[in-house]
Design an enzyme around this catalytic site. Structure first.
Site, PDB file in Angstrom:
ATOM      1  N   VAL A 151      -4.087  17.711 -10.083  1.00 43.20           N
ATOM      2  CA  VAL A 151      -3.047  18.311  -9.245  1.00 43.20           C
ATOM      3  C   VAL A 151      -2.034  17.261  -8.803  1.00 43.20           C
ATOM      4  CG1 VAL A 151      -2.636  19.381  -6.988  1.00 43.20           C
ATOM      5  CG2 VAL A 151      -4.428  20.268  -8.475  1.00 43.20           C
ATOM      6  N   THR A 156      -9.448   0.631 -18.716  1.00 43.86           N
ATOM      7  CA  THR A 156      -9.263   0.085 -17.375  1.00 43.86           C
ATOM      8  C   THR A 156     -10.483   0.415 -16.520  1.00 43.86           C
ATOM      9  OG1 THR A 156      -8.215   2.108 -16.583  1.00 43.86           O
ATOM     10  CG2 THR A 156      -6.772   0.437 -17.551  1.00 43.86           C
ATOM     11  N   ALA A 204      -8.411  16.741  -7.963  1.00 47.93           N
ATOM     12  CA  ALA A 204      -7.523  15.913  -7.151  1.00 47.93           C
ATOM     13  C   ALA A 204      -6.547  15.143  -8.041  1.00 47.93           C
ATOM     14  CB  ALA A 204      -8.339  14.947  -6.294  1.00 47.93           C
ATOM     15  N   TYR A 205      -7.084  14.538  -9.087  1.00 45.51           N
ATOM     16  CA  TYR A 205      -6.243  13.738  -9.979  1.00 45.51           C
ATOM     17  C   TYR A 205      -5.264  14.625 -10.744  1.00 45.51           C
ATOM     18  CZ  TYR A 205      -5.137   9.802 -13.063  1.00 45.51           C
ATOM     19  OH  TYR A 205      -4.505   8.792 -13.724  1.00 45.51           O
ATOM     20  N   LYS A 232      -1.175  14.505 -10.371  1.00 43.68           N
ATOM     21  CA  LYS A 232      -0.325  14.089 -11.493  1.00 43.68           C
ATOM     22  C   LYS A 232       0.626  15.207 -11.920  1.00 43.68           C
ATOM     23  CE  LYS A 232      -1.703   9.847 -12.100  1.00 43.68           C
ATOM     24  NZ  LYS A 232      -0.796   8.705 -11.847  1.00 43.68           N
ATOM     25  N   ASP A 272       0.882  -1.164   0.000  1.00 44.75           N
ATOM     26  CA  ASP A 272       0.000   0.000   0.000  1.00 44.75           C
ATOM     27  C   ASP A 272       0.915   1.208   0.000  1.00 44.75           C
ATOM     28  OD1 ASP A 272      -1.707   2.104   0.482  1.00 44.75           O
ATOM     29  OD2 ASP A 272      -2.694   1.190   2.210  1.00 44.75           O
ATOM     30  N   SER A 287      -0.263  11.324 -16.398  1.00 44.81           N
ATOM     31  CA  SER A 287      -1.441  11.534 -17.247  1.00 44.81           C
ATOM     32  C   SER A 287      -1.354  12.908 -17.877  1.00 44.81           C
ATOM     33  CB  SER A 287      -2.712  11.433 -16.403  1.00 44.81           C
ATOM     34  OG  SER A 287      -3.839  11.870 -17.130  1.00 44.81           O
ATOM     35  N   ASN A 316       3.103   3.029 -10.549  1.00 43.46           N
ATOM     36  CA  ASN A 316       1.842   3.001 -11.284  1.00 43.46           C
ATOM     37  C   ASN A 316       0.625   3.238 -10.403  1.00 43.46           C
ATOM     38  OD1 ASN A 316      -0.108   2.002 -13.513  1.00 43.46           O
ATOM     39  ND2 ASN A 316      -0.464   0.562 -11.838  1.00 43.46           N
TER      40      ASN A 316
END
Length: 240
Positions: free
Chosen positions: A167, A200, A164-165, A169, A69, A150, A96
């Site tokens: 910032v 995915t 959130a994603y 990345k 984790d 990304s 990843n």
């Protein structure tokens, strides 16, 4: 000219892939195993990791599952201790593991607790794992670090949404540049790779997963004179 290792290491190169029990990580593990790497398959749920490793490598010689984790410092430390004790080397690290593609959210009203959770996995998780494995990577004759990023994190293309994603990345891309600069003289190639929109669980559609994973594997297997401090998709540069 980057400094190189004076010794050699016996056996196949070892690749650690985080978040590898499904999706891009799983396919990256498969492709690296097919390229004669010994793959450490990191999974938050060890049972799921073991099942994934069993599908990839029924004989149990090429893919080794490990509980990992990346948001838990103790879990990361235990993984590094296990890899050091049982394998004694790491040549490739693929960061990843990622969470929370928050397409429903907007920066002006974002739940900052959600943003913090995304950062703890998508940014700090990669940072924790890199720091934990760096002593082994620096002993490798051909060390590679790949941060799976990304185009959502490209500053040039940002217009709003998925705060959130995006910032997390963008921050991962900044970490890529910092690590690449600091490790350049030690021969460690560090790059960020966007696998593109893939089919995915997180992506929910897009192109076949093997196509997205191929760009990650490209960066993980670069020659010694390959690029570092770059942001790529399918082997081509992406604007920061």
């Amino acid at each position: 000219m980057a400094a190189r290792r004076t010794g050699t290491q016996q056996g196949p190169p070892v690749a650690v892939v985080t978040g590898a029990n499904r999706g891009i990580g799983y396919e990256v593990a498969r492709q690296l195993a097919d390229r004669d790497h010994r793959v450490v398959l990191g999974s938050r749920d060890l049972a799921k990791g073991r099942a994934a490793a069993g599908r990839l490598d029924p004989g149990g010689t090429r893919v080794v599952p490990v509980q990992l984790d990346v948001a838990d410092a103790a879990s990361v430390a235990a993984m590094a201790e296990t890899v050091t004790r049982e394998l004694g080397r790491v040549d490739v690290l693929v960061n990843n593991a990622a969470i929370l593609y928050d397409s429903w959210a907007r920066a002006r009203t974002a739940d900052l607790d959600e943003v913090q959770r995304a950062l703890d996995t998508n940014l700090f998780g990669a940072w924790r794992v890199t720091q934990a494995l760096l002593p082994l990577l620096e002993r490798s004759p051909h060390p590679r670090i790949v941060n799976v990023s990304s185009e959502t994190g490209s500053l040039q293309g940002m217009t709003g949404g998925t705060p959130a994603y995006a910032v997390s990345k963008a921050a991962l891309n900044a970490l890529t540049r910092l690590l690449a600069g600091e490790l350049r003289g030690r021969g460690v190639l560090v790059n960020a790779v966007c696998p593109g929109w893939t089919a995915t669980d997180m992506g929910g559609g897009g192109r076949p997963v093997p196509e997205g994973a191929a760009g990650v594997v490209w960066a993980a297997t670069l020659p010694d004179d390959g690029p570092t401090a770059g942001f790529f998709r399918d082997g081509r540069a992406v604007p920061w």
